[in-house]
Design an enzyme around this catalytic site. Structure first.
Site, PDB file in Angstrom:
ATOM      1  CG  ASP A  42     -12.476  -6.974   5.032  1.00 24.33           C
ATOM      2  OD1 ASP A  42     -12.272  -6.865   5.806  1.00 24.33           O
ATOM      3  OD2 ASP A  42     -12.142  -6.594   3.759  1.00 24.33           O
ATOM      4  CG  ASP A  50      -1.620 -20.054   0.173  1.00 26.42           C
ATOM      5  OD1 ASP A  50      -1.114 -20.068   1.386  1.00 26.42           O
ATOM      6  OD2 ASP A  50      -1.426 -20.559  -0.777  1.00 26.42           O
ATOM      7  CE1 TYR A  86      -2.891  -2.943   0.013  1.00 20.83           C
ATOM      8  CE2 TYR A  86      -3.776  -2.214   2.187  1.00 20.83           C
ATOM      9  CZ  TYR A  86      -4.039  -3.123   1.200  1.00 20.83           C
ATOM     10  OH  TYR A  86      -4.887  -3.986   1.094  1.00 20.83           O
ATOM     11  CG  ASP A  97      -7.016  -4.740   3.613  1.00 17.41           C
ATOM     12  OD1 ASP A  97      -8.487  -4.691   4.124  1.00 17.41           O
ATOM     13  OD2 ASP A  97      -7.086  -3.775   2.768  1.00 17.41           O
ATOM     14  CE  LYS A 103       1.930 -18.101  -1.510  1.00 21.30           C
ATOM     15  NZ  LYS A 103       1.079 -19.400  -1.299  1.00 21.30           N
TER      16      LYS A 103
END
Length: 357
Positions: free
Chosen positions: A251, A223, A143, A247, A191
């Site tokens: 969610d 994942d 970001y 993020d 990751k």
């Protein structure tokens, strides 16, 4: 009466003004009931500020922040702003706010209320008494990484995921300390099988863990973590991860609680100054209908009481008031189930205040 505390409210866009209005009612009630001296100021931010100033984070709002002890944010964004230049979009104002205040610690509690077990698509035995905290690094990663942009007449785009060892250390140190106060379990999500940034993340967290021998550290690819959050959420207690992954995972975790309208968040700097906000978006499709769930905004204020204002007893009382209202069967549309009473946004706020009094 306790010393004066200034809360700056940034209602924002969409349902933001509606849910923060209920939080303001609660702030006033808490201030009166517990003899606090809480002063409330409002300022424009996000799309609302674009409409008036052509800037999502105007100087007028920046000046008011300097005099505040905590910020309560509603939500930002909407389709009407999608065509604006990047720097004028409401979301750019949000990123600037986080960076300007160095809000690198994002705390997202994922707590399931037994009363809402029927509101979640996940079987109740998987989510009953669920209590997870996701710690998300908030001012680094994709970001904020440079270089970023477009090339070849905007037929290609690129972003940079970037973290330093010091950035990883400071957010992980916070997560380790929190884990010590809880169950002593910490899962670091990355990751590392693909990304060099994640390899640095994992090695840095491993090294830091030597300072916390009483914390059981585990690592998980993002994942797999997304899948495990849905399949077996109770294996987690504290989760620490970088900006983009945090993020997405928080969610996903909202599904466990029955509604994203139930989830508050805190974004803190090293001095515990914080921006407190529900994790839901501006939801312009339901704005103005009086059906938005204000609980996440109200619980965000409870987090402000706890983290920035050092008022744990008052925070406990407010959280219990929310629990009591749910026990009584009051529900906004997003968490409504058979046999429960549907109430409006404002009626939910009033019901919570009645439990405080």
């Amino acid at each position: 009466m306790k010393n004066k505390m200034n809360i700056l409210v940034l209602p924002g866009d969409g349902v933001g003004p509606e849910v923060t209005e209920e939080a303001i009612k609660v702030i006033k009630a808490v201030s009166e009931i517990y003899s606090l001296n809480v002063q409330i100021e409002k300022a424009l931010f996000g799309g609302a500020a674009v409409d008036k100033f052509g800037n999502p984070f105007p100087e007028e709002t920046k000046n008011k922040i300097r005099d505040s002890d905590a910020i309560l944010l509603g939500a930002v964004g909407g389709k009407k702003y999608d065509s604006l230049e990047k720097e004028n979009k409401p979301e750019s104002g949000l990123l600037e706010l986080r960076k300007k205040l160095n809000l690198f610690i994002n705390i997202r509690p994922i707590i399931s209320f037994a009363e809402l077990s029927n509101s979640s698509p996940i079987k109740s035995e998987y989510i009953s008494n669920l209590d997870i905290v996701i710690i998300r690094e908030l001012v680094g990663g994709l970001y904020f990484g440079e270089p970023r942009g477009y090339k070849n007449n905007m037929t290609e785009a690129y972003n940079t995921m970037k973290y330093s060892e010091s950035e990883i250390n400071r957010i992980s140190d916070y997560a380790f300390k929190l884990s010590e106060k809880r169950s002593g379990k910490l899962c670091s999500v990355d990751k590392a099988n693909v990304l060099e940034v994640s390899q640095l993340w994992r090695s840095t967290v491993k090294k830091l863990s030597e300072n916390y021998p009483n914390v059981d550290l585990s690592h998980m690819y993002v994942d797999n973590a997304a899948m495990q959050l849905v399949q077996n959420p109770k294996q987690f207690d504290v989760v620490v991860t970088e900006n983009l992954f945090g993020d997405i995972l928080s969610d996903i975790a909202s599904v466990l609680t029955g509604s994203i309208g139930m989830l508050p968040s805190a974004s803190l700097n090293e001095k515990n100054f914080g921006v407190y906000e529900p994790i839901h978006g501006s939801a312009p499709d339901i704005a103005g209908k009086g059906i938005a769930n204000p609980i996440a905004s109200i619980l965000s204020f409870a987090m402000a009481l706890r983290y920035s204002l050092d008022l744990d007893n008052e925070a406990d009382a407010l959280e219990k008031a929310v629990q009591d209202v749910l026990n009584d069967g009051f529900r906004t549309k997003d968490i409504l189930s058979e046999g429960k009473k549907e109430v409006s946004t404002s009626a939910m706020g009033d019901a919570i205040i009645s439990k405080l009094q």
